[in-house]
Motif scaffolding. Structure first.
Motif, PDB file in Angstrom:
ATOM      1  N   THR A  68      -5.571   9.291  -1.975  1.00 23.31           N
ATOM      2  CA  THR A  68      -5.171   9.001  -3.287  1.00 23.31           C
ATOM      3  C   THR A  68      -6.262   8.828  -4.354  1.00 23.31           C
ATOM      4  O   THR A  68      -7.594   8.513  -3.758  1.00 23.31           O
ATOM      5  N   PRO A  69      -6.160   8.898  -5.602  1.00 24.14           N
ATOM      6  CA  PRO A  69      -7.370   8.530  -6.587  1.00 24.14           C
ATOM      7  C   PRO A  69      -7.679   6.949  -6.505  1.00 24.14           C
ATOM      8  O   PRO A  69      -8.548   6.633  -6.902  1.00 24.14           O
ATOM      9  N   TYR A 109       3.422   7.219  -1.723  1.00 25.28           N
ATOM     10  CA  TYR A 109       4.555   7.944  -1.937  1.00 25.28           C
ATOM     11  C   TYR A 109       4.391   8.453  -3.501  1.00 25.28           C
ATOM     12  O   TYR A 109       4.656   9.661  -3.620  1.00 25.28           O
ATOM     13  N   GLU A 110       3.874   7.501  -4.304  1.00 23.69           N
ATOM     14  CA  GLU A 110       4.175   7.869  -5.676  1.00 23.69           C
ATOM     15  C   GLU A 110       2.619   8.709  -6.174  1.00 23.69           C
ATOM     16  O   GLU A 110       3.162   9.809  -6.954  1.00 23.69           O
ATOM     17  N   CYS A 111       1.642   8.948  -5.456  1.00 24.18           N
ATOM     18  CA  CYS A 111       0.403   9.655  -5.752  1.00 24.18           C
ATOM     19  C   CYS A 111       0.399  10.746  -4.830  1.00 24.18           C
ATOM     20  O   CYS A 111      -0.451  11.671  -5.245  1.00 24.18           O
ATOM     21  N   LEU A 112       1.062  10.766  -3.818  1.00 23.26           N
ATOM     22  CA  LEU A 112       0.693  11.896  -2.711  1.00 23.26           C
ATOM     23  C   LEU A 112       1.989  12.592  -2.251  1.00 23.26           C
ATOM     24  O   LEU A 112       2.345  13.775  -2.486  1.00 23.26           O
ATOM     25  N   THR A 162       4.556  10.992 -10.461  1.00 21.38           N
ATOM     26  CA  THR A 162       4.106   9.648 -10.166  1.00 21.38           C
ATOM     27  C   THR A 162       4.649   8.884 -10.984  1.00 21.38           C
ATOM     28  O   THR A 162       4.674   9.034 -12.023  1.00 21.38           O
ATOM     29  N   ASN A 163       5.174   7.525 -10.503  1.00 18.11           N
ATOM     30  CA  ASN A 163       5.907   6.646 -11.439  1.00 18.11           C
ATOM     31  C   ASN A 163       4.567   5.645 -11.425  1.00 18.11           C
ATOM     32  O   ASN A 163       4.399   4.513 -10.490  1.00 18.11           O
ATOM     33  N   GLN A 164       3.959   5.704 -12.805  1.00 20.76           N
ATOM     34  CA  GLN A 164       2.491   4.832 -12.685  1.00 20.76           C
ATOM     35  C   GLN A 164       3.111   3.456 -12.875  1.00 20.76           C
ATOM     36  O   GLN A 164       2.219   2.637 -12.402  1.00 20.76           O
ATOM     37  N   LYS A 165       4.095   3.050 -13.189  1.00 20.39           N
ATOM     38  CA  LYS A 165       4.593   1.466 -13.322  1.00 20.39           C
ATOM     39  C   LYS A 165       4.310   1.033 -11.602  1.00 20.39           C
ATOM     40  O   LYS A 165       3.959   0.013 -11.407  1.00 20.39           O
ATOM     41  N   VAL A 166       5.112   1.720 -10.793  1.00 20.35           N
ATOM     42  CA  VAL A 166       5.303   1.660  -9.408  1.00 20.35           C
ATOM     43  C   VAL A 166       3.676   1.353  -8.921  1.00 20.35           C
ATOM     44  O   VAL A 166       3.363   0.117  -8.219  1.00 20.35           O
ATOM     45  N   LEU A 170       0.795  -1.283   0.002  1.00 18.50           N
ATOM     46  CA  LEU A 170       0.001   0.137  -0.033  1.00 18.50           C
ATOM     47  C   LEU A 170       0.651   1.338   0.008  1.00 18.50           C
ATOM     48  O   LEU A 170       0.465   2.260  -0.652  1.00 18.50           O
ATOM     49  N   SER A 171       1.941   1.245   0.589  1.00 15.69           N
ATOM     50  CA  SER A 171       2.743   2.700   0.835  1.00 15.69           C
ATOM     51  C   SER A 171       3.119   3.211  -0.337  1.00 15.69           C
ATOM     52  O   SER A 171       3.413   4.221  -0.499  1.00 15.69           O
TER      53      SER A 171
END
Lengths: 219, 219
Positions: B182-183, B118-121, B131-135, B113-114
């Protein structure tokens, strides 16, 4: 009293984490092998023991447990009449120091050290996957910083949680044991207090006994 | 008795993990801000509190602690006269269930989850890193598998360790709280028992109070 059961190959690091506690408290136990290569840890039977399909699992009568650190603590608390008192039950300050250094193992020490073990030992020997040298190099850099702090800490205290052996120390045994079978074992020579601490651990009968079967995995 | 001190920004997830326990047990505490952007957590003063230079750190009189889960357990044990008994002290089986699901949070739930948080927020809002969408995508796939198992487990038990609130539940609060900003928060709608469990947590006064200041970080 029927022996407790540990499910998983005895040589696996997270299984050995539980076994060293069982040895230290003198518990009567039985290891039930789980065939990892045949994905037995994902079988319906094993999923009733651990819904996440991981090893080890543990059985004590009707009680089924999973998560190696939680099982280890259960074992230590159950056999607490043992003079070792490896969780320092009854002394909040000392028990918290055990907790702190157990958390440090999980979140700082192991994430730096275990990739070296996977890359140099488990992946090539068990799965035929070549070593990723970049991962090894980056992990060793992290590990050096961690060992510097351990060196400073162990120059003031004989063991991690204080001047007494505890679960915090034993918890470091399985992955460090395998690290010592990699070409990078010499790294510990630069940290004399860490090296002395490790040598005091491997001199323990519990670790000598388990190490004998674990060593077979690496040769 | 002087209030205990927590060192670190109150809105940081690992700090909030400690604060929710302090709130739940009704302890008198003070938050001492650490300026993360100015690297105050790497200052000589903070390194005397935590040699690894991380937050939070904690002070109770002469006793200095670090590692958020270890601090939280100390707080729960120290104020154990509180009726909540969030570690189920005195009942080995229940206490072990608390340990198991605390370990699951650390080693299975949070690693899935985390990264989304990190990536979205945190990365885009606090550090200007895109944001790294792959991660995100890989983490969401892992998280779905974890939530399936939580759904099955929470269909049988009101809370993670049994039919009682415990540290195992509270421990999930900080990162899940941010995940819900997050979305991808809608993911939880597919797991009705997990959703109901989460709603029972955010209805608690402790979490309402802390959430109010944490929400400010995300807007």
């Amino acid at each position: 009293m029927a022996p407790v059961k540990v499910f998983g190959p005895a040589a696996f690091a997270n299984v050995a984490r539980v076994l060293v506690c069982l040895e230290e408290v003198g518990a009567d136990y039985e290891v039930v092998d789980i065939d990892f290569m045949a994905l037995e840890h994902k079988s319906p039977e094993h999923l009733t023991r651990n819904p996440f399909g991981q090893i080890p699992a543990f059985q004590d009568g009707d009680l089924i447990l999973f998560e190696s650190r939680a099982i280890s603590k259960y074992v230590i608390h159950k056999y607490k009449m043992n003079e070792a008192n490896l969780m320092r039950e009854g002394n909040l300050k000392e028990a918290t120091m055990v907790d702190i250094w157990t958390e440090v193992e999980a979140h700082t020490y192991n994430p730096a050290l275990s990739p070296v073990v996977y890359e140099c030992l488990f992946n090539p020997l068990l799965q035929g996957i070549p070593t990723n040298q970049k991962v090894v190099d980056e992990s060793l850099e992290k590990l050096k910083k961690v060992l510097e702090i351990y060196e400073e800490h162990l120059s003031k205290h004989k063991y991690l949680a204080g001047d007494f052996i505890s679960f915090a120390d034993l918890n470091h045994f399985p992955y460090t044991f395998y690290f010592m079978a990699t070409p990078h074992a010499v790294l510990f020579d630069s940290y004399p207090h860490v090296k002395a601490w490790w040598e005091s651990l491997v001199a323990r009968p519990s670790i000598k006994k388990l190490g004998a079967s674990m060593a077979a995995l690496t040769t």
